[in-house]
Enzyme design. Structure first.
Site, PDB file in Angstrom:
ATOM      1  N   ARG A  46       0.860  -1.191   0.000  1.00 60.36           N
ATOM      2  CA  ARG A  46       0.000   0.000   0.000  1.00 60.36           C
ATOM      3  C   ARG A  46       0.885   1.226   0.000  1.00 60.36           C
ATOM      4  O   ARG A  46       2.106   1.132   0.110  1.00 60.36           O
ATOM      5  CB  ARG A  46      -1.043  -0.005   1.131  1.00 60.36           C
ATOM      6  CG  ARG A  46      -0.702  -0.664   2.419  1.00 60.36           C
ATOM      7  CD  ARG A  46       0.415  -0.022   3.187  1.00 60.36           C
ATOM      8  NE  ARG A  46       0.215   1.402   3.364  1.00 60.36           N
ATOM      9  CZ  ARG A  46       1.170   2.271   3.609  1.00 60.36           C
ATOM     10  NH1 ARG A  46       2.438   1.854   3.712  1.00 60.36           N
ATOM     11  NH2 ARG A  46       0.943   3.547   3.770  1.00 60.36           N
ATOM     12  N   GLY A  47       0.260   2.403  -0.132  1.00 59.94           N
ATOM     13  CA  GLY A  47       1.040   3.634  -0.282  1.00 59.94           C
ATOM     14  C   GLY A  47       1.124   3.937  -1.772  1.00 59.94           C
ATOM     15  O   GLY A  47       1.412   3.042  -2.580  1.00 59.94           O
ATOM     16  N   ALA A  48       0.874   5.209  -2.127  1.00 58.08           N
ATOM     17  CA  ALA A  48       0.697   5.570  -3.537  1.00 58.08           C
ATOM     18  C   ALA A  48       1.854   5.135  -4.460  1.00 58.08           C
ATOM     19  O   ALA A  48       1.636   4.394  -5.427  1.00 58.08           O
ATOM     20  CB  ALA A  48       0.428   7.065  -3.639  1.00 58.08           C
ATOM     21  N   ARG A  89      -7.585  -0.135  -6.612  1.00 58.12           N
ATOM     22  CA  ARG A  89      -7.770   0.970  -5.657  1.00 58.12           C
ATOM     23  C   ARG A  89      -7.902   2.268  -6.474  1.00 58.12           C
ATOM     24  O   ARG A  89      -7.093   2.522  -7.360  1.00 58.12           O
ATOM     25  CB  ARG A  89      -6.584   1.065  -4.673  1.00 58.12           C
ATOM     26  CG  ARG A  89      -6.462  -0.190  -3.798  1.00 58.12           C
ATOM     27  CD  ARG A  89      -5.537   0.026  -2.621  1.00 58.12           C
ATOM     28  NE  ARG A  89      -6.146   0.876  -1.615  1.00 58.12           N
ATOM     29  CZ  ARG A  89      -5.471   1.407  -0.593  1.00 58.12           C
ATOM     30  NH1 ARG A  89      -4.180   1.181  -0.472  1.00 58.12           N
ATOM     31  NH2 ARG A  89      -6.081   2.168   0.302  1.00 58.12           N
ATOM     32  N   GLN A 196      -1.921   2.386   9.995  1.00 59.40           N
ATOM     33  CA  GLN A 196      -0.635   2.495   9.298  1.00 59.40           C
ATOM     34  C   GLN A 196       0.420   3.156  10.165  1.00 59.40           C
ATOM     35  O   GLN A 196       1.607   2.820  10.082  1.00 59.40           O
ATOM     36  CB  GLN A 196      -0.798   3.323   8.011  1.00 59.40           C
ATOM     37  CG  GLN A 196      -1.471   2.611   6.863  1.00 59.40           C
ATOM     38  CD  GLN A 196      -2.960   2.832   6.854  1.00 59.40           C
ATOM     39  OE1 GLN A 196      -3.568   3.127   7.879  1.00 59.40           O
ATOM     40  NE2 GLN A 196      -3.580   2.667   5.707  1.00 59.40           N
ATOM     41  N   ASP A 237      -1.857  11.003  -2.023  1.00 56.85           N
ATOM     42  CA  ASP A 237      -2.262   9.976  -2.988  1.00 56.85           C
ATOM     43  C   ASP A 237      -2.631  10.585  -4.334  1.00 56.85           C
ATOM     44  O   ASP A 237      -2.571   9.915  -5.361  1.00 56.85           O
ATOM     45  CB  ASP A 237      -3.440   9.175  -2.437  1.00 56.85           C
ATOM     46  CG  ASP A 237      -2.961   8.287  -1.300  1.00 56.85           C
ATOM     47  OD1 ASP A 237      -2.863   8.797  -0.159  1.00 56.85           O
ATOM     48  OD2 ASP A 237      -2.630   7.120  -1.559  1.00 56.85           O
ATOM     49  N   ASN A 247      -5.117  12.479   0.858  1.00 52.36           N
ATOM     50  CA  ASN A 247      -4.226  11.605   1.626  1.00 52.36           C
ATOM     51  C   ASN A 247      -5.094  10.826   2.610  1.00 52.36           C
ATOM     52  O   ASN A 247      -6.324  10.991   2.649  1.00 52.36           O
ATOM     53  CB  ASN A 247      -3.134  12.425   2.337  1.00 52.36           C
ATOM     54  CG  ASN A 247      -2.040  11.546   2.920  1.00 52.36           C
ATOM     55  OD1 ASN A 247      -1.501  10.674   2.238  1.00 52.36           O
ATOM     56  ND2 ASN A 247      -1.711  11.738   4.185  1.00 52.36           N
ATOM     57  N   LYS A 248      -4.483   9.992   3.387  1.00 52.35           N
ATOM     58  CA  LYS A 248      -5.179   9.132   4.336  1.00 52.35           C
ATOM     59  C   LYS A 248      -6.221   9.886   5.168  1.00 52.35           C
ATOM     60  O   LYS A 248      -5.978  11.009   5.604  1.00 52.35           O
ATOM     61  CB  LYS A 248      -4.134   8.485   5.250  1.00 52.35           C
ATOM     62  CG  LYS A 248      -4.631   7.554   6.314  1.00 52.35           C
ATOM     63  CD  LYS A 248      -5.521   6.448   5.780  1.00 52.35           C
ATOM     64  CE  LYS A 248      -4.926   5.673   4.633  1.00 52.35           C
ATOM     65  NZ  LYS A 248      -5.914   4.887   3.873  1.00 52.35           N
TER      66      LYS A 248
HETATM   67  O1  MRU Z   1      -4.450   3.244   2.293  1.00 51.40           O
HETATM   68  P1  MRU Z   1      -2.957   3.445   2.153  1.00 51.40           P
HETATM   69  O2  MRU Z   1      -2.185   2.864   3.265  1.00 51.40           O
HETATM   70  O3  MRU Z   1      -2.471   3.002   0.790  1.00 51.40           O
HETATM   71  O4  MRU Z   1      -2.793   5.021   2.215  1.00 51.40           O
HETATM   72  C1  MRU Z   1      -1.506   5.541   2.114  1.00 51.40           C
HETATM   73  C2  MRU Z   1      -1.428   7.016   2.300  1.00 51.40           C
HETATM   74  O5  MRU Z   1      -2.417   7.688   2.476  1.00 51.40           O
HETATM   75  C3  MRU Z   1      -0.075   7.638   2.151  1.00 51.40           C
HETATM   76  O6  MRU Z   1       0.058   8.756   2.975  1.00 51.40           O
HETATM   77  C4  MRU Z   1       0.122   8.068   0.685  1.00 51.40           C
HETATM   78  O7  MRU Z   1      -0.145   7.003  -0.180  1.00 51.40           O
HETATM   79  C5  MRU Z   1       1.485   8.578   0.420  1.00 51.40           C
HETATM   80  S1  MRU Z   1       2.671   7.289   0.480  1.00 51.40           S
HETATM   81  C6  MRU Z   1       4.202   7.889   0.098  1.00 51.40           C
END
Ligand code: MRU
Length: 346
Positions: A46-48, A89, A196, A237, A247-248
């Site tokens: 996970r993470g963009a 996603r 996270q 994201d 973002n999250k």
């Molecule tokens: O749902 P996730 O864990 O994929 O969400 C991740 C985030 O919101 C991060 O802050 C974002 O992707 C940036 S990662 C460098």
């Protein structure tokens, strides 16, 4: 880095299973695109930026297995693979950026034989991974200039090595400041509901011996008011043309609290997170995830059965709350519309 988030090895994709952290460091092996798609959906990765790399590697795996004798039938199947990965996603644009980059490689080499195209797709996926690591390091160096000696930095979610090919975006800035010898401390929001912050950011920073204190999301405002936090850095994201940043979930609340307390709020993200097709954040697609993420913790029910639940995984922070956007090409402040365009030479 003492761990590897994702890598291509012997024509397989290896991922550190983030659903198992921090209790277990388990590496999963994927040999087909369906497995990679499932891993993205279920947040093994996970993470963009990391899911952009994963999608590219998934396409390279898929291309290996396509049975075709001419380019048109090969491309039609490749397109189906891309669509399947694109359905995993919706919010992080890096996923779609990675898919587009892979498609372009196939399209630009349509005159070549299919095995050469397969080899070029594999090479492209690996270079997306390598580039991402370099991008994070460059971004980190730019961002570190903003961090004052002795600062305490609040971060939300995990925008670290685990969310990228390594090093991280928000945590990349923190790593670079730490490596430069600045005595900094990090406050990590636990980041309900998926945790996270508690499970990943705390683990990752402790591994690197960067001082980290875990807090619940609801504590952030109080620590800001007490003067215990000097700045906030988060990842993103998707960033719209005017700087509005998805973002999250919970990031928006942190940004509003930071402004109220006159604390700088920075977004750190690579150029691949920019979405110039959206003039502001209103139309950024927000993923809704399974309600069990809210009603249970580690499989244990914490709410009455049958209760109504909402679970948006992301929110959008309007750019007026953002002090600066840190990218691999430099920091943009003020007029984001102008500054972001200039950054990419538009
Ligand atoms: O749902 P996730 O864990 O994929 O969400 C991740 C985030 O919101 C991060 O802050 C974002 O992707 C940036 S990662 C460098």
């Amino acid at each position: 880095m003492s761990f590897k988030t994702i890598e291509w090895r012997d024509d397989k994709v290896i991922m550190l299973d983030q659903t198992k952290l921090p209790h277990e460091e388990k590496y999963n092996e994927y040999s087909d695109f369906q497995g990679v798609a499932e891993a993205i959906k279920t947040m093994v990765i996970r993470g963009a930026p990391a899911i952009g790399v994963a999608a590219a590697m998934g396409i390279a795996l898929g291309a290996k297995d396509i049975i075709a004798d001419r380019y048109e039938t090969f491309y039609a199947q490749l397109n189906n693979i891309c669509n399947a990965l694109g359905r995993t996603r919706p919010t992080a644009i890096n996923l779609f950026w990675g898919i587009e980059r892979m498609k372009k490689v196939a399209e630009a080499n349509k005159e070549k034989d299919l095995n050469s195209i397969r080899a070029l797709l594999k090479a492209e996926a690996i270079s997306i991974e390598n580039e991402d690591l370099q991008i994070c390091k460059a971004l980190g160096r730019h961002g570190a200039s903003l961090i004052k000696e002795g600062s305490t930095i609040l971060t939300h979610c995990n925008a670290g090595a685990l969310a990228t090919a390594g090093y991280g975006t928000a945590l990349g800035v923190i790593r670079a400041a730490h490596e430069a010898g600045k005595k900094i401390k990090v406050f990590a929001d636990e980041t309900r509901p998926w945790l996270q912050g508690a499970r990943l950011t705390a683990w990752e920073l402790m591994k690197d011996k960067i001082p980290v204190t875990l807090i619940t999301d609801s504590m952030a405002g109080w620590f800001m008011k007490q003067g215990e936090i000097n700045c906030v850095i988060v990842g993103a994201d998707r960033i719209a043309a005017n700087g509005d940043s998805a973002n999250k979930i919970g990031t928006y609340s942190v940004a509003v609290l930071a402004k109220e307390n006159r604390i700088p709020f920075y977004v750190a993200a690579p150029i691949s997170t920019l979405d110039f097709s959206l003039k502001n954040g209103d139309k950024i697609p927000i993923e809704e995830r399974p309600i069990q993420e809210v009603t249970t913790i580690q499989g244990k029910a914490i709410a009455p059965e049958g209760v109504k639940v909402r679970n948006p995984a992301f929110d959008v922070t309007p750019s007026k709350y953002i002090t600066g956007i840190i990218t691999e090409r430099g920091i943009v402040r003020g007029d984001y519309e102008e500054g972001l365009k200039k950054l990419v030479g538009k």
